[in-house]
Design a protein around this motif. Sequence first.
Motif, PDB file in Angstrom:
ATOM      1  N   GLN A 287     -17.105  69.547  38.823  1.00 60.83           N
ATOM      2  CA  GLN A 287     -17.749  69.058  37.847  1.00 60.83           C
ATOM      3  C   GLN A 287     -18.838  70.341  38.210  1.00 60.83           C
ATOM      4  OE1 GLN A 287     -19.401  65.990  36.555  1.00 60.83           O
ATOM      5  NE2 GLN A 287     -17.665  65.333  34.858  1.00 60.83           N
ATOM      6  N   ARG A 288     -18.561  71.305  39.697  1.00 62.34           N
ATOM      7  CA  ARG A 288     -19.918  71.476  40.507  1.00 62.34           C
ATOM      8  C   ARG A 288     -19.603  73.385  39.941  1.00 62.34           C
ATOM      9  NH1 ARG A 288     -17.709  72.451  45.812  1.00 62.34           N
ATOM     10  NH2 ARG A 288     -15.759  73.481  45.729  1.00 62.34           N
ATOM     11  N   LYS A 289     -18.175  73.302  38.521  1.00 61.56           N
ATOM     12  CA  LYS A 289     -17.852  74.484  37.883  1.00 61.56           C
ATOM     13  C   LYS A 289     -18.608  74.367  36.738  1.00 61.56           C
ATOM     14  CE  LYS A 289     -14.015  75.204  41.226  1.00 61.56           C
ATOM     15  NZ  LYS A 289     -12.801  74.477  41.159  1.00 61.56           N
ATOM     16  N   MET A 290     -19.132  73.538  35.624  1.00 56.46           N
ATOM     17  CA  MET A 290     -19.306  72.949  34.538  1.00 56.46           C
ATOM     18  C   MET A 290     -20.984  73.705  34.834  1.00 56.46           C
ATOM     19  SD  MET A 290     -17.018  72.567  32.742  1.00 56.46           S
ATOM     20  CE  MET A 290     -17.478  71.940  31.577  1.00 56.46           C
ATOM     21  N   ARG A 291     -21.147  74.105  32.858  1.00 55.55           N
ATOM     22  CA  ARG A 291     -22.478  75.007  33.131  1.00 55.55           C
ATOM     23  C   ARG A 291     -22.957  74.434  32.014  1.00 55.55           C
ATOM     24  NH1 ARG A 291     -23.514  80.744  31.695  1.00 55.55           N
ATOM     25  NH2 ARG A 291     -21.112  80.701  31.946  1.00 55.55           N
ATOM     26  N   GLN A 292     -24.393  74.165  31.571  1.00 55.92           N
ATOM     27  CA  GLN A 292     -24.483  73.453  30.489  1.00 55.92           C
ATOM     28  C   GLN A 292     -26.459  74.677  30.385  1.00 55.92           C
ATOM     29  OE1 GLN A 292     -25.741  69.978  30.541  1.00 55.92           O
ATOM     30  NE2 GLN A 292     -27.576  70.189  30.587  1.00 55.92           N
ATOM     31  N   LEU A 293     -26.319  74.860  29.135  1.00 56.12           N
ATOM     32  CA  LEU A 293     -27.155  75.935  28.609  1.00 56.12           C
ATOM     33  C   LEU A 293     -27.956  74.735  27.737  1.00 56.12           C
ATOM     34  CD1 LEU A 293     -25.429  79.799  28.082  1.00 56.12           C
ATOM     35  CD2 LEU A 293     -26.788  78.407  29.988  1.00 56.12           C
ATOM     36  N   GLU A 294     -29.266  74.906  27.836  1.00 52.87           N
ATOM     37  CA  GLU A 294     -30.139  74.443  26.722  1.00 52.87           C
ATOM     38  C   GLU A 294     -30.917  75.131  26.384  1.00 52.87           C
ATOM     39  OE1 GLU A 294     -30.603  73.713  29.838  1.00 52.87           O
ATOM     40  OE2 GLU A 294     -29.558  72.278  30.401  1.00 52.87           O
ATOM     41  N   LEU A 295     -30.711  75.317  24.919  1.00 49.44           N
ATOM     42  CA  LEU A 295     -31.849  76.274  24.154  1.00 49.44           C
ATOM     43  C   LEU A 295     -32.610  75.697  22.789  1.00 49.44           C
ATOM     44  CD1 LEU A 295     -28.755  79.579  23.832  1.00 49.44           C
ATOM     45  CD2 LEU A 295     -30.835  79.387  24.840  1.00 49.44           C
TER      46      LEU A 295
ATOM     47  N   LEU B 179     -27.391  72.292  22.645  1.00 46.44           N
ATOM     48  CA  LEU B 179     -26.516  72.413  24.494  1.00 46.44           C
ATOM     49  C   LEU B 179     -25.335  72.618  24.177  1.00 46.44           C
ATOM     50  CD1 LEU B 179     -27.331  70.813  27.147  1.00 46.44           C
ATOM     51  CD2 LEU B 179     -26.131  68.883  26.222  1.00 46.44           C
ATOM     52  N   LEU B 180     -25.133  73.517  25.307  1.00 48.83           N
ATOM     53  CA  LEU B 180     -23.740  74.673  24.763  1.00 48.83           C
ATOM     54  C   LEU B 180     -23.442  74.011  26.860  1.00 48.83           C
ATOM     55  CD1 LEU B 180     -25.748  76.406  23.462  1.00 48.83           C
ATOM     56  CD2 LEU B 180     -23.977  78.083  23.950  1.00 48.83           C
ATOM     57  N   ILE B 181     -22.414  73.912  27.210  1.00 50.18           N
ATOM     58  CA  ILE B 181     -21.614  73.300  27.882  1.00 50.18           C
ATOM     59  C   ILE B 181     -20.323  73.874  27.943  1.00 50.18           C
ATOM     60  CG2 ILE B 181     -20.718  71.069  28.605  1.00 50.18           C
ATOM     61  CD1 ILE B 181     -22.663  69.380  27.289  1.00 50.18           C
TER      62      ILE B 181
ATOM     63  N   VAL C 155     -16.252  76.904  24.245  1.00 47.17           N
ATOM     64  CA  VAL C 155     -18.029  75.918  24.446  1.00 47.17           C
ATOM     65  C   VAL C 155     -17.868  74.902  23.716  1.00 47.17           C
ATOM     66  CG1 VAL C 155     -19.746  76.452  24.353  1.00 47.17           C
ATOM     67  CG2 VAL C 155     -18.597  78.301  25.407  1.00 47.17           C
ATOM     68  N   VAL C 156     -18.342  73.797  24.432  1.00 45.67           N
ATOM     69  CA  VAL C 156     -18.601  73.261  22.746  1.00 45.67           C
ATOM     70  C   VAL C 156     -20.262  73.264  23.223  1.00 45.67           C
ATOM     71  CG1 VAL C 156     -19.425  70.351  23.641  1.00 45.67           C
ATOM     72  CG2 VAL C 156     -16.985  72.171  24.724  1.00 45.67           C
ATOM     73  N   VAL C 157     -20.825  72.984  22.268  1.00 47.66           N
ATOM     74  CA  VAL C 157     -22.048  72.840  21.414  1.00 47.66           C
ATOM     75  C   VAL C 157     -22.434  71.869  20.575  1.00 47.66           C
ATOM     76  CG1 VAL C 157     -23.812  74.119  20.268  1.00 47.66           C
ATOM     77  CG2 VAL C 157     -21.655  75.561  21.461  1.00 47.66           C
ATOM     78  N   ILE C 158     -23.730  71.627  21.023  1.00 43.66           N
ATOM     79  CA  ILE C 158     -24.306  70.235  20.151  1.00 43.66           C
ATOM     80  C   ILE C 158     -25.967  70.564  19.666  1.00 43.66           C
ATOM     81  CG2 ILE C 158     -25.122  68.201  20.348  1.00 43.66           C
ATOM     82  CD1 ILE C 158     -23.076  68.124  22.985  1.00 43.66           C
TER      83      ILE C 158
END
Length: 119
Positions: free
Chosen positions: A9-17, A109-111, A59-62
């Motif tokens: 999971q440390r290879k996952m990244r999330q961006l909050e915009l 939220l981009l994951i 990318v998963v986008v919410i």
Amino acid sequence: MLRSPKSTQRKMRQLELILKKESGEAFTASGPASNQVSAADDTSGVITLTLKQPFANEVVVIGNSTVDKGVVRVDKTSGKGGSSDKIQIIHQVNQANAALADAHRIHLLLIGSDITEKY
């Protein structure tokens, strides 16, 4: 006792915009991860985000719109990695594409993953 992360999971990244257009100003991306976005553009409800560091896979986008009856969805062909990783987000009001009006916002939220391996 485990002292260092041994998880993939440390290879996952999330961006909050937060995407917004204030009265008399240009369309902007703000929020905690705004430095990860090199360009944001809103053309008649089709928002294009260009990331400084692309994701390696889809990318998963919410997303959530502050507009009454506003819907946020993602173009399925975008955000699959590459040197010019562009993610297209479609903003609709009453089932028609609509540019973001003044003082309205879209929270995203981009994951995604920075590796292509599946686990």
